[in-house]
Design an enzyme around this catalytic site. Structure first.
Site, PDB file in Angstrom:
ATOM      1  N   LYS A  82      77.554  44.929  37.573  1.00  0.00           N
ATOM      2  CA  LYS A  82      76.770  45.485  38.684  1.00  0.00           C
ATOM      3  C   LYS A  82      77.625  46.434  39.520  1.00  0.00           C
ATOM      4  CE  LYS A  82      75.687  41.387  40.213  1.00  0.00           C
ATOM      5  NZ  LYS A  82      76.231  40.578  39.085  1.00  0.00           N
ATOM      6  N   CYS A 171      69.965  30.616  51.592  1.00  0.00           N
ATOM      7  CA  CYS A 171      71.007  30.412  50.578  1.00  0.00           C
ATOM      8  C   CYS A 171      72.229  29.629  51.053  1.00  0.00           C
ATOM      9  CB  CYS A 171      71.450  31.739  49.977  1.00  0.00           C
ATOM     10  SG  CYS A 171      72.170  32.913  51.127  1.00  0.00           S
ATOM     11  N   MET A 172      72.655  29.788  52.297  1.00  0.00           N
ATOM     12  CA  MET A 172      73.944  29.193  52.679  1.00  0.00           C
ATOM     13  C   MET A 172      73.847  28.159  53.794  1.00  0.00           C
ATOM     14  SD  MET A 172      75.747  30.531  50.462  1.00  0.00           S
ATOM     15  CE  MET A 172      77.223  29.631  50.907  1.00  0.00           C
ATOM     16  N   MET A 346      74.158  27.562  44.681  1.00  0.00           N
ATOM     17  CA  MET A 346      72.799  27.203  45.063  1.00  0.00           C
ATOM     18  C   MET A 346      72.301  25.913  44.454  1.00  0.00           C
ATOM     19  SD  MET A 346      72.200  29.356  47.218  1.00  0.00           S
ATOM     20  CE  MET A 346      73.543  30.437  47.673  1.00  0.00           C
ATOM     21  N   GLY A 383      76.626  33.617  48.464  1.00  0.00           N
ATOM     22  CA  GLY A 383      75.786  34.501  47.659  1.00  0.00           C
ATOM     23  C   GLY A 383      75.819  35.958  48.073  1.00  0.00           C
ATOM     24  N   GLN A 384      75.699  36.200  49.375  1.00  0.00           N
ATOM     25  CA  GLN A 384      75.552  37.578  49.839  1.00  0.00           C
ATOM     26  C   GLN A 384      76.883  38.147  50.332  1.00  0.00           C
ATOM     27  OE1 GLN A 384      71.576  38.643  51.671  1.00  0.00           O
ATOM     28  NE2 GLN A 384      71.793  36.510  52.340  1.00  0.00           N
TER      29      GLN A 384
END
Lengths: 773, 117
Positions: A82, A171-172, A346, A383-384
Site C-alpha cells: 500500500k 478500533c482502539m 482487533m 490500526g490508524q
C-alpha cells in the site's frame, strides 16, 4: 530477460576491462533504465496504518511522482504494497474539488464562503434553539494531531459540550481502556525495538502479515535469525501470519478469555509466576457492581488464585475447542522464555468483552514479570496512523481531556480550563456519547447538526443500515469533510467540504509505539480543496462570532498555522506522563520520529516506559522511591499495576440453530479501511478487486458450495450476496469477509453491540446463516 | 597492441537481447495471476517477497495499460533504495535490472539457485 551466469560474467569482465583502459562501455539500450529520480524528496509518514512507516515522497513539477522508504526510520526503508503505491491516491479522478450543497437530492457546487456561512448558521441556530448538546463532531484517527486538538478545544473548552468522539472508538477504545485500567495510563510501554529482543511472541487476534506487514517483517526476521525464538499465534483463522507460528492456537471465536485465564491458571499452578514482581508491583481487583456507577474492589492474591481454580486447561478446551496441550504449552513458553512480547489488534479489541480481553493479556505479563525490559512487553498494535497521537493522547474521545486527563475528574477539568483560559465550570463533567450513540442520537434528532471529518461512517459503522438512513434524513444537518466524492458517507451529506490529503498539508502523526512524526507538506492541494485545520479554525471564529463571542474566539483560536497549534499542544503535555515538550517543530523536521516522553529538547525520546533502568526519565520524577519499575500512572494504587479478575464471557451474539455460523470481518493487505484510497490504485484494485466470503472446505462440502459460487449470508440485521472462496483458512463454523468494499457493505450484517467499558462495537463476531444464492 | 586487443575483445562480446515489452492479455477482474503463471507463482511462493506480501502487482502493475512485463531497477527503489544506489554506483549508473543477479521471482541470487550454469 534470461541471462546465464556465463553471459553476466562476460559482461562484467567487459565493464572492468573497459574501465581499466579508460573506456566507458555503453550499455545496450535494453539494459538502460530511465532515471525517474524526483526534483526533491520530502520527508513524511505513510498515510495508512498505525505502524507509521517513514517515507519520502519524490516531487517533480509540483506532483508526487515516487515514494521511497525512510532507511533512517524504524522501518529501515521498507514499505508494504500500500505504501509502495501511495502517489496515485493524490490524483484519483474523484477527488472532491469544490464545496457541494445537496439541493433536491442533487449536489450543486457552491463557494467556500457560502459553505462556511451555511454551516455556521446551522450550528449556531441549533445551539441557540436547542443548546450546545444538539451539535456534535465525529473525528478520526487519520486526522492530524493539530486538527483533532483544535476541534477538541472548540467543543469541550469553547462550547462546553462533550459531543465529540472519533472513529478510534471503533478500533482502539478497548485497548486504551485496557491500558488505563491495568496500568493507570494509556499507550504501550514498549516499542518495536522489543521485537529485536523477544524470545517468545504471543500474537493473538492479529493478522500482522496483512495488517501490519512492515512490523511483521521484523518479527519474521527475528525468527529467521534465531531458530529458538517461539511464535504463538492465537486466531480462529489460519492466516498468512500463522504460517510462521511454532504453535497455532485455533479456537471458537469469542472463547479466548477462557484460554488466557487458563494460561494464567497453568502459570500459577506450575509455579511459573514471578512472586517478587507480583508482590512489589501489582494489586488485584475485581468488578463488584457494573453500575452505573461502576464499582470495583481490591482483592487478595489468594482470592485471585481461587478465581483461577475453575479455569483449568480442560475447562478452557471444553469451551473453546482449543486443545488443552496447546494451552499448557503456550503458558509454559510465555512464562519461561527469557523475554515474551504479546502483540494484538482487533481480534481482542472489537469485542463486547474487549477491555477484559486486554486486561487478561496484561495479567500474563504482570504475573510473570515479562514486562518493562527489552523484549518483554504487552504491545497493542494500532490500526490508524494517528489514533494514538491525535485521538487517544490528544483526548478527542468524549470522556477524555488532553494527555491522560478525564472530563469526569474535577482536578483534570480545572487544569485544562486554566490552560485554555476558559471560565471555571465551562468543561462539562459528564462523558459525552460515543461513536455509535452519536449516530443513534443523530437518527433520533437529539443531535441536529453533525460534522464528520476524515472518516467514512456511512460504510464503517456496525449494523450500518439504520445509521445510513439517519444520516440521509432531511431533518438534520450533516457536513462531511472528505478528500473524495462520492464516498458512502459524503453521498449522504447535506454539505460536502473538499479536503486536502496527506502530502498536501503539514502536521503530526503519532503511531503505535509512541513515536510522534512530522509530515511535511510536499505539494499543493488541487482545485478548491483545503487543509482541514484551516477550515476548522475559520469555522471556530465564524461560529463564535455568530454566538456573540468574537473576542473569546480570538483568544482561544489564535493560531496562524499548524506549528502554532503544535506549540500549544506541547505545552499542554508538559508535566504529564506524556510530556513531549522537547519535541519542537524544528527538531521534528529533522528527526525520524521521536518517542515520548521527551520532556526537553536534548532528551532523545523514550523507548521503554515505567522502567528507570531502561531509560524512562519520568520514573524518578513521579516515583522517586522506585529503584527501577514504577507504574507511575497508577498513583491511586501506589504506582502498582492491576491484575484483574475477569471471568470468561462469550460474544453478544453467539451462533445458534438458526444462525449457525460466526461471521468475522477484517482486512486484506492490498486495502486499507473502507478502500477510499487504495481502491483508486489500479494495481491494488486488480490484486484485490472485490469482497468474497472465505469458507472452510468441510463446511463448503456440507453446503454444496464451491469457490466462485454466489453465496448469501444473512444475519439478524441484513444480508449480502458474495462470491465464495473455499480455502483452509477459517476454522469450521467461521466465515470471513473483508471490510474494504463500498459496493459490498458487510457492515449491514455486523452487530452494534458494544463493550460496556470502552463502548467499542463487536465487529469481530456475529451470527449468520449461509445458503447458495 | 594490448589496448587494441582489449577493445576488440570488448566489441566482440555478445550483446544480450532483451525481450520486447508487451501488454497483458485481457483477463477477468478476479482471475489470479497464479492460475496461468504457475511456475513463477511457485518460485515466488518460496521467496522472501511472498511472506512480506510483495505481490505480483508491485513489480508488474495491473493487467491493464500499466502492465510491465520486465520491471526496471526503479521498481525496487521504494523499499531497496540503498541497494539500488549501490548497483548504480558499482555496476553502472544507468543499469536497468536487478535481475541480472537476482532471480526475478524467488529473489535469491541466481548463481546459488542454479548452482552455476
Amino acid at each position: 530477460m534470461e541471462i546465464s551466469r556465463r553471459q553476466l560474467l562476460k559482461y562484467s569482465a567487459a565493464i572492468a576491462a573497459a574501465s581499466a583502459i579508460g573506456l566507458e562501455l555503453p550499455l545496450p539500450k535494453e539494459l538502460e533504465a530511465a532515471n525517474i529520480d524526483a526534483d526533491k524528496w520530502v520527508k513524511t509518514v505513510c498515510r495508512y496504518c498505525g505502524a507509521g512507516c517513514g517515507v519520502y515522497v519524490g516531487v517533480t513539477k509540483g506532483k508526487v511522482v515516487a515514494v521511497k522508504g525512510d532507511k533512517d526510520n524504524w522501518n529501515k526503508g521498507f514499505l508494504c504494497i500500500k505504501g509502495y503505491y501511495l502517489p496515485p491516491i493524490l490524483y484519483a479522478a474523484d477527488r472532491a474539488k469544490y464545496p457541494l450543497l445537496k439541493k433536491d437530492g442533487k449536489f450543486v457546487r457552491i463557494s467556500w464562503k457560502e459553505a462556511m456561512d451555511l454551516m455556521t448558521e446551522k450550528f449556531a441556530d441549533s445551539i441557540k434553539k436547542h443548546g450546545v448538546n444538539s451539535v456534535a463532531f465525529y473525528g478520526s484517527g487519520q486526522a492530524y494531531t493539530e486538527e483533532s486538538y483544535v476541534m477538541n478545544k472548540l467543543f469541550k473548552g469553547g462550547l462546553g459540550t462533550n459531543n465529540i468522539d472519533g472513529n478510534p472508538r471503533l478500533c482502539m477504545a478497548s485497548a486504551a481502556v485496557g491500558y488505563v485500567s491495568s496500568f493507570g495510563k494509556d499507550e504501550p510501554m514498549g516499542a518495536y525495538d522489543d521485537i529485536y529482543h523477544a524470545d517468545c511472541f504471543f500474537i493473538i487476534g492479529s493478522n500482522m502479515a496483512e495488517c501490519h506487514p512492515v512490523i511483521f517483517r521484523i518479527v519474521n526476521e527475528r525468527k529467521q535469525k534465531n531458530k529458538d525464538v517461539k511464535i504463538i499465534m492465537a486466531d480462529p483463522r489460519k492466516t498468512l501470519s500463522a504460517r510462521i507460528a511454532d504453535l497455532h492456537m485455533s479456537f471458537t471465536p469469542g472463547t479466548d478469555l477462557a484460554i488466557v485465564n487458563a494460561m494464567a491458571h497453568v502459570i500459577v499452578k506450575e509455579n511459573l509466576y514471578n512472586k517478587n514482581f507480583v508482590d512489589k508491583h501489582t494489586v488485584f481487583k475485581k468488578l463488584v457492581d457494573p453500575g452505573p456507577p461502576l464499582k470495583v474492589g481490591k482483592v487478595s492474591w489468594d482470592e485471585y488464585v481461587k478465581f483461577l481454580d475453575e479455569y483449568t486447561p480442560e475447562m478452557a478446551e471444553k469451551i473453546s475447542k482449543c486443545p488443552k496441550e496447546d494451552i499448557i504449552k503456550a503458558a509454559r513458553w510465555f512464562a519461561q522464555s527469557k523475554a515474551t512480547m504479546s502483540l494484538w489488534t482487533m481480534g481482542l479489541n472489537q469485542r463486547t468483552r474487549g477491555v477484559w480481553a486486554n486486561n487478561l493479556v496484561h495479567n500474563l505479563h504482570l504475573l510473570t514479570g515479562q514486562i518493562c525490559r527489552p523484549g518483554a512487553t504487552p504491545f497493542s498494535l494500532t490500526g490508524q496512523p494517528n489514533a494514538c497521537g491525535g485521538v487517544r493522547d490528544t483526548g478527542l474521545l468524549s470522556h477524555l481531556l488532553p494527555y491522560g486527563r478525564l472530563v469526569a475528574n474535577d482536578k483534570d477539568r480545572e487544569e485544562i480550563e486554566n490552560f485554555w483560559g476558559v471560565p471555571k465550570g465551562r468543561i462539562y463533567s459528564k462523558p459525552g456519547p460515543t461513536a455509535v450513540d452519536i449516530f443513534r442520537m443523530f437518527n433520533k434528532g437529539d443531535i441536529k447538526a453533525l460534522w464528520v471529518a476524515c472518516t467514512n461512517p456511512g460504510q464503517s459503522l456496525p449494523n450500518l443500515a439504520p445509521y445510513r438512513k439517519g444520516m440521509e434524513s432531511k431533518d438534520t444537518f450533516l457536513v462531511v469533510s472528505e478528500t473524495y466524492h462520492p464516498t458512502r458517507t459524503s453521498e449522504l451529506a447535506d454539505l460536502v467540504l473538499p479536503a486536502a490529503l496527506w502530502a498536501e498539508k503539514d502536521g503530526t502523526y503519532g503511531q503505535s509505539e509512541r513515536r510522534y512524526q512530522y509530515l511535511e507538506k510536499a505539494v499543493e492541494p488541487p482545485t478548491e480543496a483545503r487543509p482541514d485545520l484551516d477550515v476548522m479554525l475559520e469555522f471556530a471564529h465564524n461560529l463564535f462570532a455568530k454566538l456573540g463571542r468574537v473576542d473569546e474566539a480570538k483568544k482561544l483560536f489564535n493560531f496562524k498555522n499548524s506549528e502554532d497549534v503544535w506549540n500549544e499542544i506541547r505545552q499542554c503535555s508538559k508535566g504529564t506522563a506524556y510530556d513531549f515538550m522537547g519535541m519542537t517543530r524544528a527538531r521534528m523536521k529533522k528527526a525520524h520520529g521521536i518517542q515520548w516522553p521527551a520532556p526537553t529538547e536534548d532528551h532523545p525520546g523514550t523507548v521503554r516506559r515505567y522502567t528507570a533502568k531502561y531509560g524512562d526519565i519520568l520514573v524518578k520524577k513521579f516515583d522517586p522511591a522506585a529503584s527501577d519499575v514504577s507504574f507511575y500512572g497508577a498513583k491511586a494504587d501506589s504506582n502498582k499495576a492491576t491484575i484483574w479478575l475477569r471471568p470468561h464471557k462469550g460474544p453478544a451474539e453467539p451462533t445458534d440453530a438458526e444462525y449457525p455460523f460466526a461471521l468475522t470481518t477484517g482486512r486484506q493487505i492490498e486495502h486499507w479501511h473502507t478502500g477510499t484510497m487504495t481502491l483508486k490504485v489500479p494495481e491494488l484494485k486488480r490484486s484485490a478487486p472485490n469482497a468474497y466470503v472465505e469458507i472452510n472446505p468441510n463446511d463448503a462440502q456440507k453446503l454444496g458450495i464451491k469457490s466462485r459460487d454466489k453465496v448469501k449470508l444473512t444475519s439478524r440485521r441484513g444480508s449480502i450476496v458474495l462470491e465464495a472462496k473455499v480455502v483452509d483458512v477459517p476454522r469450521e463454523g467461521l466465515v470471513f469477509v473483508p471490510m474494504h468494499y463500498p459496493d459490498e457493505l458487510i457492515n449491514n450484517l455486523t452487530t452494534d453491540a458494544y463493550d460496556a467499558l470502552s463502548k467499542q462495537p463487536e465487529f469481530k463476531i456475529c451470527a449468520v446463516k449461509i445458503e447458495k444464492a | 597492441m594490448k589496448r587494441l586487443f582489449i577493445i576488440f575483445l570488448i566489441l566482440a562480446l555478445p550483446i544480450m537481447v532483451a525481450a520486447k515489452e508487451k501488454g497483458h492479455i485481457k483477463t477477468p477482474e478476479t482471475q489470479e495471476c497464479a492460475e496461468c503463471h504457475k511456475s513463477q507463482a511457485e518460485a515466488w511462493q518460496n521467496g522472501k517477497h511472498e511472506v512480506m506480501g510483495v505481490k505480483c502487482i508491485v513489480c508488474h502493475g495491473s493487467t491493464e495499460k500499466n502492465f510491465i512485463a520486465k520491471p526496471d531497477i526503479y521498481k525496487c527503489r521504494a523499499c531497496h533504495g540503498e541497494k539500488v544506489r549501490d548497483v548504480e554506483k558499482k555496476l553502472h549508473p544507468k543499469l536497468k535490472n536487478c535481475f541480472l543477479c537476482h532471480d526475478a521471482h524467488s529473489v535469491t541470487l541466481r548463481f546459488h539457485t542454479k548452482g552455476g550454469e
